[in-house]
Write a protein that holds these residues in place. Structure first.
Motif, PDB file in Angstrom:
ATOM      1  N   UNK B  29      -3.526   2.737   9.780  1.00 50.59           N
ATOM      2  CA  UNK B  29      -3.230   2.426   8.382  1.00 50.59           C
ATOM      3  C   UNK B  29      -1.899   3.045   7.997  1.00 50.59           C
ATOM      4  N   UNK B  30      -1.120   2.286   7.254  1.00 43.58           N
ATOM      5  CA  UNK B  30       0.142   2.839   6.804  1.00 43.58           C
ATOM      6  C   UNK B  30       0.366   2.481   5.338  1.00 43.58           C
ATOM      7  N   UNK B  31       0.807   3.464   4.568  1.00 43.57           N
ATOM      8  CA  UNK B  31       1.144   3.218   3.168  1.00 43.57           C
ATOM      9  C   UNK B  31       2.659   3.026   3.106  1.00 43.57           C
ATOM     10  N   UNK B  32       3.095   1.980   2.447  1.00 45.64           N
ATOM     11  CA  UNK B  32       4.524   1.746   2.332  1.00 45.64           C
ATOM     12  C   UNK B  32       5.021   2.471   1.074  1.00 45.64           C
ATOM     13  N   UNK B  33       5.535   3.689   1.241  1.00 44.25           N
ATOM     14  CA  UNK B  33       5.809   4.513   0.062  1.00 44.25           C
ATOM     15  C   UNK B  33       6.861   3.912  -0.869  1.00 44.25           C
ATOM     16  N   UNK B  34       7.759   3.114  -0.322  1.00 41.39           N
ATOM     17  CA  UNK B  34       8.811   2.555  -1.178  1.00 41.39           C
ATOM     18  C   UNK B  34       8.280   1.491  -2.112  1.00 41.39           C
ATOM     19  N   UNK B  35       7.140   0.882  -1.742  1.00 36.99           N
ATOM     20  CA  UNK B  35       6.593  -0.172  -2.584  1.00 36.99           C
ATOM     21  C   UNK B  35       5.438   0.329  -3.444  1.00 36.99           C
ATOM     22  N   UNK B  36       5.013   1.563  -3.216  1.00 33.57           N
ATOM     23  CA  UNK B  36       3.826   2.094  -3.881  1.00 33.57           C
ATOM     24  C   UNK B  36       4.091   2.372  -5.361  1.00 33.57           C
ATOM     25  N   UNK B  37       3.035   2.198  -6.168  1.00 32.38           N
ATOM     26  CA  UNK B  37       3.124   2.451  -7.607  1.00 32.38           C
ATOM     27  C   UNK B  37       2.483   3.800  -7.977  1.00 32.38           C
ATOM     28  N   UNK B  54       1.503  12.754  -4.921  1.00 33.70           N
ATOM     29  CA  UNK B  54       2.210  13.570  -5.906  1.00 33.70           C
ATOM     30  C   UNK B  54       2.815  12.638  -6.945  1.00 33.70           C
ATOM     31  N   UNK B  55       3.756  13.119  -7.739  1.00 38.07           N
ATOM     32  CA  UNK B  55       4.292  12.298  -8.837  1.00 38.07           C
ATOM     33  C   UNK B  55       4.821  10.964  -8.299  1.00 38.07           C
ATOM     34  N   UNK B  56       5.655  11.020  -7.273  1.00 41.09           N
ATOM     35  CA  UNK B  56       6.193   9.782  -6.707  1.00 41.09           C
ATOM     36  C   UNK B  56       6.331   9.964  -5.199  1.00 41.09           C
ATOM     37  N   UNK B  57       5.235  10.414  -4.598  1.00 38.62           N
ATOM     38  CA  UNK B  57       5.236  10.699  -3.174  1.00 38.62           C
ATOM     39  C   UNK B  57       3.806  10.487  -2.688  1.00 38.62           C
ATOM     40  N   UNK B  58       3.660   9.763  -1.601  1.00 33.52           N
ATOM     41  CA  UNK B  58       2.304   9.506  -1.114  1.00 33.52           C
ATOM     42  C   UNK B  58       2.310   9.464   0.402  1.00 33.52           C
ATOM     43  N   UNK B  59       1.292  10.057   1.022  1.00 32.96           N
ATOM     44  CA  UNK B  59       1.168   9.938   2.467  1.00 32.96           C
ATOM     45  C   UNK B  59      -0.267  10.197   2.927  1.00 32.96           C
ATOM     46  N   UNK B  77      -1.787  -3.757  -5.249  1.00 35.03           N
ATOM     47  CA  UNK B  77      -0.539  -4.470  -4.973  1.00 35.03           C
ATOM     48  C   UNK B  77      -0.254  -4.622  -3.477  1.00 35.03           C
ATOM     49  N   UNK B  78      -1.277  -4.433  -2.667  1.00 28.01           N
ATOM     50  CA  UNK B  78      -1.151  -4.673  -1.221  1.00 28.01           C
ATOM     51  C   UNK B  78       0.006  -3.932  -0.566  1.00 28.01           C
ATOM     52  N   UNK B  79       0.100  -2.647  -0.820  1.00 25.12           N
ATOM     53  CA  UNK B  79       1.165  -1.908  -0.143  1.00 25.12           C
ATOM     54  C   UNK B  79       0.607  -0.958   0.911  1.00 25.12           C
ATOM     55  N   UNK B  80      -0.714  -1.059   1.149  1.00 23.19           N
ATOM     56  CA  UNK B  80      -1.292  -0.319   2.264  1.00 23.19           C
ATOM     57  C   UNK B  80      -1.643  -1.358   3.316  1.00 23.19           C
ATOM     58  N   UNK B  81      -1.150  -1.151   4.505  1.00 24.47           N
ATOM     59  CA  UNK B  81      -1.280  -2.194   5.520  1.00 24.47           C
ATOM     60  C   UNK B  81      -2.111  -1.714   6.701  1.00 24.47           C
ATOM     61  N   UNK B  82      -2.830  -2.662   7.288  1.00 24.22           N
ATOM     62  CA  UNK B  82      -3.602  -2.392   8.492  1.00 24.22           C
ATOM     63  C   UNK B  82      -2.812  -2.954   9.654  1.00 24.22           C
TER      64      UNK B  82
END
Lengths: 389, 90
Positions: B29-37, B54-59, B77-82
């Motif tokens: 699984x990967x979170x696309x941090x640049x597209x995350x809300x 965090x405020x604008x940081x996710x992992x 918003x489909x920014x976590x991908x399998x």
């Protein structure tokens, strides 16, 4: 900032601010830690609140009220709509950007300190009890001790988990939402509109709430079960195109609502959870401001009293008081939600149709759900169970 | 075209592939941090407390992840991908 506080509140949303205010008013030294750099932003909320729910905690003020609600509208999958006139102002549309800040101000006036950009990442535990928090502030790891931590850290709450409370939410109960505020929207400025249907928002609803001057807060939520196949964002884009093709988007944001009854266990030694963190959300409407504030007011008061009385077990009364004020009602609403979740488009159409057949004066929100229940006799049995317990 | 590539680059081309390790094997699984809300849906539904927001940081906290995919289903918003191939480490 002191070295030690009586109570530390994690999160400065409405629930956090109210918990801090009630705790401070009852004589506790309170610190509020907020991870974002400002209170009230970004707004992840439909921003509607009932008049009663609001006025219990703050005097309505024109500066953060966008519209006064006197009507409810429900739109069936086939496009037919029924409008229920409530007769007087029964709700408000808030400007949360300002509202949250004003609530935080009341906490501050009551004596609480608020620290923004403070990201709580762990708890201090001593003798099996929560005894403080560890947090990141301006790039430095810090820690502060306290007697009670109040977790108001929202839908993404982790504070409770660290203390051993079971707070993770089943993905089917999580309503994934996406919302926009938009201008050039033709909608009644005194009515909340709810749209239903498998194409519009399956296992959830699509909302259009007025924000004054032709602007509106438009959004939808779908359950995690639906999100497996299609995201909230794609449903919303679809709906905007169908219903409001000329809308100009002003802001847009994603969010989540835990549409489920509150946690079984909202407190543990040295810690209490409030608001979305404790799942204190109206499970039917997804509205969480007023029930969160009610939960927070109980928690804030009990926490301060337990410190005053030097009896930290006193916070165990939290669950009982919540149950009395909101819990039973939420159990009931959750059952209705379960029923509506499984409604087919045809059942929704019939429901609106039967409402339209009633004379205008007899159309009430209560009747709307009563008719909904008649369509699902099995649900009545479930609801009866709630009342028996 | 290949002749335009600086000669030093050619031996580097077969990049060493290291998979990030989840609790249950390869991290898929990967979170696309640049597209995350940064809305927190995924954090709320994660049974393993494996997402840091965090405020604008996710992992993802890799060793806790079990690849259960609940975060993917709940993302508005489909920014976590399998990713069936596993997530590549840079």
């Amino acid at each position: 900032m002191k070295e030690e506080y009586d109570i530390i509140v994690v999160g400065a949303g409405p629930a956090g601010s109210i918990a801090a205010r009630y705790a401070a008013q009852n004589g506790a030294f309170v610190l509020v830690l907020e991870k974002d750099r400002d209170v009230g932003y970004p707004v992840r909320c439909g921003e509607a609140i009932s008049r009663e729910g609001l006025e219990a905690f703050i005097k309505p003020d024109k500066r953060w009220i966008n519209a006064e609600i006197t009507k409810f509208g429900f739109v069936a999958p086939n496009g037919k709509k029924v409008v229920i006139n409530l007769g007087k102002v029964e709700g408000y549309m808030l400007e949360r950007r300002i509202f949250d800040y004003e609530l935080a101000k009341t906490a501050s006036v009551a004596g609480a300190e608020i620290l923004t950009r403070a990201y709580v990442n762990d708890l201090i535990k001593e003798n099996g009890k929560v005894a403080g928090v560890k947090f990141e502030f301006r790039g430095e790891q810090k820690q502060i001790k306290c007697k009670i931590v109040i977790g108001a850290d929202g839908v993404e709450s982790r504070v409770g988990r660290w203390a051993g409370l079971e707070t993770h939410i089943d993905f089917r109960d999580m309503e994934s939402c996406f919302q926009v505020t938009a201008s050039n929207v033709k909608c009644d400025q005194d009515a909340l509109f709810f749209y239903f249907g498998k194409e519009v928002a399956p296992e959830g609803y699509f909302w259009v709430f007025p924000k004054g001057k032709g602007t509106a807060n438009i959004g939808l939520g779908v359950s995690g079960g639906v999100g497996k196949k299609r995201s909230a964002l794609s449903y919303l884009n679809n709906n905007l195109e169908n219903f409001f093709p000329t809308a100009n988007i002003l802001t847009q944001v994603a969010g989540g609502v835990p549409s489920v009854v509150a946690l079984e266990k909202m407190a543990a030694p040295g810690i209490m959870l409030v608001g979305d963190a404790a799942r204190q959300v109206n499970p039917l409407s997804g509205g969480g401001i007023s029930s969160g504030m009610i939960g927070a007011s109980i928690a804030g008061r009990l926490a301060a009293q337990s410190i005053k009385n030097n009896d930290l077990n006193y916070i165990n009364n939290y669950h009982k008081e919540w149950k009395k004020l909101r819990g039973k009602k939420h159990d009931f609403l959750d059952k209705i939600k379960d029923g509506l979740f499984n409604f087919t488009d045809e059942q929704f159409n019939n429901l609106i149709e039967s409402m339209l057949k009633l004379p205008e004066k007899k159309r009430t929100v209560g009747r709307f759900f009563m008719i909904a229940l008649k369509n699902k006799p099995s649900l009545l049995k479930e609801i009866a169970k709630v009342f028996v317990v | 075209m290949l002749s335009y590539l600086p000669i030093q680059l050619i031996p580097i081309l077969p990049i060493k592939m290291n998979y990030r390790q989840a609790k249950t094997g390869k991290l898929l699984i990967d979170i696309l941090p640049n597209k995350c809300d940064f809305c927190g849906c995924c954090v709320g539904v994660c049974p393993e407390d494996a997402i840091e927001l965090k405020e604008a940081e996710i992992y993802i906290i890799d060793p806790r992840c079990t690849n259960c995919a609940k975060c993917i289903w709940s993302c508005p918003i489909e920014v976590i991908k399998f990713n069936k191939e596993g997530v590549l480490e840079k």
